[in-house]
Write a protein that holds these residues in place. Structure first.
Motif, short mmCIF file in Angstrom:
data_model
loop_
_atom_site.label_atom_id
_atom_site.label_comp_id
_atom_site.label_asym_id
_atom_site.label_seq_id
_atom_site.Cartn_x
_atom_site.Cartn_y
_atom_site.Cartn_z
N TRP A 175 34.21 30.02 30.66
CA TRP A 175 35.37 30.65 31.33
C TRP A 175 36.34 31.28 30.33
N ASP A 176 35.92 31.39 29.09
CA ASP A 176 36.80 31.95 28.07
C ASP A 176 36.69 33.48 28.06
N PHE A 177 37.16 34.10 29.12
CA PHE A 177 37.15 35.57 29.18
C PHE A 177 38.30 36.02 30.07
N SER A 178 38.71 37.27 29.89
CA SER A 178 39.71 37.85 30.79
C SER A 178 39.13 39.17 31.28
N TRP A 179 39.96 40.01 31.91
CA TRP A 179 39.43 41.29 32.37
C TRP A 179 39.07 42.21 31.21
N HIS A 180 39.50 41.86 30.01
CA HIS A 180 39.06 42.65 28.85
C HIS A 180 37.54 42.59 28.69
N GLU A 181 37.00 41.36 28.70
CA GLU A 181 35.54 41.19 28.54
C GLU A 181 34.79 41.79 29.74
N SER A 182 35.35 41.61 30.96
CA SER A 182 34.68 42.21 32.12
C SER A 182 34.60 43.72 31.96
N GLY A 183 35.63 44.29 31.31
CA GLY A 183 35.64 45.74 31.08
C GLY A 183 34.71 46.18 29.98
N ILE A 184 34.73 45.49 28.84
CA ILE A 184 33.91 46.00 27.72
C ILE A 184 32.46 45.52 27.76
N TYR A 185 32.15 44.46 28.51
CA TYR A 185 30.76 43.99 28.58
C TYR A 185 30.12 44.15 29.96
N ASP A 186 30.83 43.66 31.02
CA ASP A 186 30.19 43.65 32.34
C ASP A 186 29.90 45.07 32.84
N LEU A 187 30.92 45.92 32.80
CA LEU A 187 30.71 47.27 33.33
C LEU A 187 29.64 48.03 32.55
N PRO A 188 29.68 48.02 31.20
CA PRO A 188 28.60 48.71 30.49
C PRO A 188 27.21 48.15 30.84
N ALA A 189 27.08 46.83 30.99
CA ALA A 189 25.76 46.26 31.30
C ALA A 189 25.28 46.76 32.66
N MET A 190 26.16 46.78 33.66
CA MET A 190 25.74 47.18 34.99
C MET A 190 25.49 48.69 35.05
N ILE A 191 26.38 49.47 34.44
CA ILE A 191 26.24 50.93 34.50
C ILE A 191 24.97 51.39 33.77
N THR A 192 24.74 50.85 32.56
CA THR A 192 23.55 51.32 31.82
C THR A 192 22.26 50.87 32.54
N TYR A 193 22.29 49.72 33.18
CA TYR A 193 21.12 49.28 33.95
C TYR A 193 20.76 50.31 35.03
N THR A 224 35.97 34.25 49.74
CA THR A 224 37.11 34.40 48.85
C THR A 224 37.88 33.09 48.75
N PRO A 225 38.34 32.65 47.60
CA PRO A 225 38.18 33.29 46.30
C PRO A 225 36.76 33.10 45.75
N ALA A 226 36.18 34.18 45.23
CA ALA A 226 34.81 34.12 44.74
C ALA A 226 34.73 33.61 43.31
N GLY A 227 35.89 33.46 42.67
CA GLY A 227 35.89 32.85 41.34
C GLY A 227 36.19 33.81 40.21
N THR A 228 37.08 33.36 39.34
CA THR A 228 37.34 34.06 38.08
C THR A 228 37.96 33.05 37.13
N SER A 229 38.25 33.48 35.91
CA SER A 229 38.83 32.54 34.94
C SER A 229 40.35 32.54 35.05
N SER A 230 40.97 31.43 34.65
CA SER A 230 42.43 31.39 34.57
C SER A 230 42.92 32.44 33.57
N LYS A 231 42.11 32.67 32.53
CA LYS A 231 42.53 33.62 31.50
C LYS A 231 42.69 35.03 32.07
N THR A 232 41.89 35.36 33.09
CA THR A 232 42.00 36.67 33.73
C THR A 232 43.38 36.81 34.39
N LEU A 233 43.81 35.75 35.08
CA LEU A 233 45.11 35.79 35.75
C LEU A 233 46.24 35.81 34.72
#
Ligand SMILES: *[C@@H]1O[C@H](CO)[C@@H](O)[C@H](O)[C@H]1NC(C)=O
Ligand SMILES: *[C@@H]1O[C@H](CO)[C@@H](O)[C@H](O)[C@H]1NC(C)=O
Ligand SMILES: *[C@@H]1O[C@H](CO)[C@@H](O)[C@H](O)[C@H]1NC(C)=O
Length: 396
Positions: free
Chosen positions: A136-154, A283-292
């Protein structure tokens, strides 16, 4: 600081008290409708559409599940990305003739629904268990730089073509702007983007999340309130309260204890109470406290920048005592911003600031309904007339 915390807790307590009515709790209908328990794939199939699941791996080891309503071979792909505490289910809950995912499928698009790390469908990592705080050590920064590129390039690899559009809602927009400024080469795989309720600058947020802002740098307090890893993990108590507290015959008289509604509020006129059991099941589907916390930092600083670890740790992480700002002037693609007048998380003033900082002026569409709130973009009774119709016109 203490006073702010007291206000926040009182707010939670008030919404709790309003929702809580022991008598009615025990008078409620016997069993929830089994249809409310379906997952995204099952919901899509029930409406008579084909549905697929695809799993992609991020550069830092998270396994993300995307859902897809496949179009004909060669049909243009459109990617939909949910908001904070949400999931792919949010785009289909309105049902067949109303939900955005189906409207797009009806127009012949190949529709992809993303799921960020930490939500119901993306809770796996190649080596870290979700029981581990490191997961759970992530915020929306990681979702932006890792999750989106992984899904988009797929999707781009599978289709051997660019994506026609990225449609993001709430955190789905935050992460888009992170990705587009930090990894512009990925943004070039998208032909256009539509931001529903964009959350980038947050100085004018009116959500109770505001009351957390002064505490944004005091992790210990926040972690002790909301859990150190996952934000309000779905333990039995929370699950019971958020699910059953609204399922009574008289729910329209109350606000739900559900953390989503505490954060974003809802618009009485546009809210369809029949959808509530389905929404609460997802809902809530889950996220990290760090995101909030990262969001709370944005409210406090008024700036769109990376996670603030405090001066000492920032020096180690960023080689600077302040976290670096995201450079929005790197974003050069056609952008349309959709905003609601009464949005607790995406105020029109903050949306104007985003517009001013983008190098190419975006189109701004103000939803013509005074009370339009954050989640109305997903679930409003008139979402089609007020938002989706315009969006489909723009896409064609
Ligand atoms: C850290 O920042 C200083 C001054 O801004 C710069 O001179 C130095 O090269 C940077 N070090 C690294 C490792 O980037
Ligand atoms: C931001 O990006 C623009 C365009 O690439 C560049 O000219 C500018 O120097 C960047 N600003 C910062 C502070 O890095
Ligand atoms: C509310 O949702 C239910 C269940 O999806 C649907 O049957 C009904 O038509 C909706 N009502 C309105 C006013 O949209």
């Amino acid at each position: 600081m203490k006073a702010q915390l007291v206000i926040f807790l009182s707010l939670c307590a008030v919404s709790f008290a309003i929702s809580f009515d022991f008598r009615k709790l025990f008078l409620r209908n016997k069993k929830p409708n089994p249809n409310n328990e379906l997952n995204t794939l099952q919901m899509i199939r029930r409406e008579g559409y084909p549905a697929e699941a695809h799993v992609t791996l991020t550069e830092d080891g998270y396994l993300l599940t995307m859902h897809r309503i496949p179009g004909k071979p060669g049909s243009p792909a459109i990617f939909l990305q949910h908001g904070v505490l949400g999931s792919s289910a949010d785009w289909v809950m309105l049902g067949k003739e109303k939900a955005l995912a189906y409207l797009l499928a009806n127009q012949g698009y190949d529709v992809w629904l993303g799921n960020f790390r930490g939500n119901t469908y993306s809770r796996a990592h190649v080596s870290i268990s979700q029981e581990d705080l490191k997961f759970w050590d992530f915020s929306w920064h990681e979702s932006g730089i890792y999750d989106l590129p992984a899904m988009i390039t797929y999707i781009v690899k599978l289709k051997e073509n660019f994506l026609k559009a990225y449609i993001g809602f709430s955190m789905g927009t935050t992460c888009f702007y992170v990705m587009a400024s930090e990894r512009p080469q990925i943004a070039r795989l998208l032909q256009s983007t539509y931001s529903l309720a964009p959350v980038v600058f947050m100085e004018h947020v009116t959500s109770p999340l505001r009351y957390l802002a002064p505490l944004a740098d005091d992790y210990k307090v926040i972690f002790s309130l909301f859990g150190e890893g996952e934000f309000l993990p779905q333990n039995y108590v929370v699950k019971f309260l958020s699910k059953y507290l609204c399922i009574t015959q008289y729910w329209e008289e109350r606000i739900c204890v559900n953390s989503l509604f505490i954060l974003v509020g809802f618009d009485r006129a546009q809210f369809n109470y029949t959808l509530l059991p389905v929404i609460l099941n997802h809902t809530p589907a889950g996220t990290s406290s760090k995101t909030l916390i990262h969001y709370a930092q944005g409210i406090k600083s008024g700036e769109f920048k990376q996670y603030n670890y405090g001066a000492k740790r920032n020096m180690e992480v960023y080689n600077s005592s302040e976290p670096p700002k995201y450079n929005l002037s790197k974003i050069t693609m056609p952008i349309t911003l959709f905003c609601g007048n009464n949005d607790w998380l995406s105020s029109p003033i903050d949306v104007m600031q985003l517009s001013n900082e983008l190098p190419e002026k975006p189109i701004i569409y103000k939803v013509p309904f005074a009370k339009f709130n954050h989640i109305d973009f997903l679930w409003a009774i008139d979402a089609f007339e007020l938002v989706y119709k315009k969006l489909l016109d723009m896409l064609n």
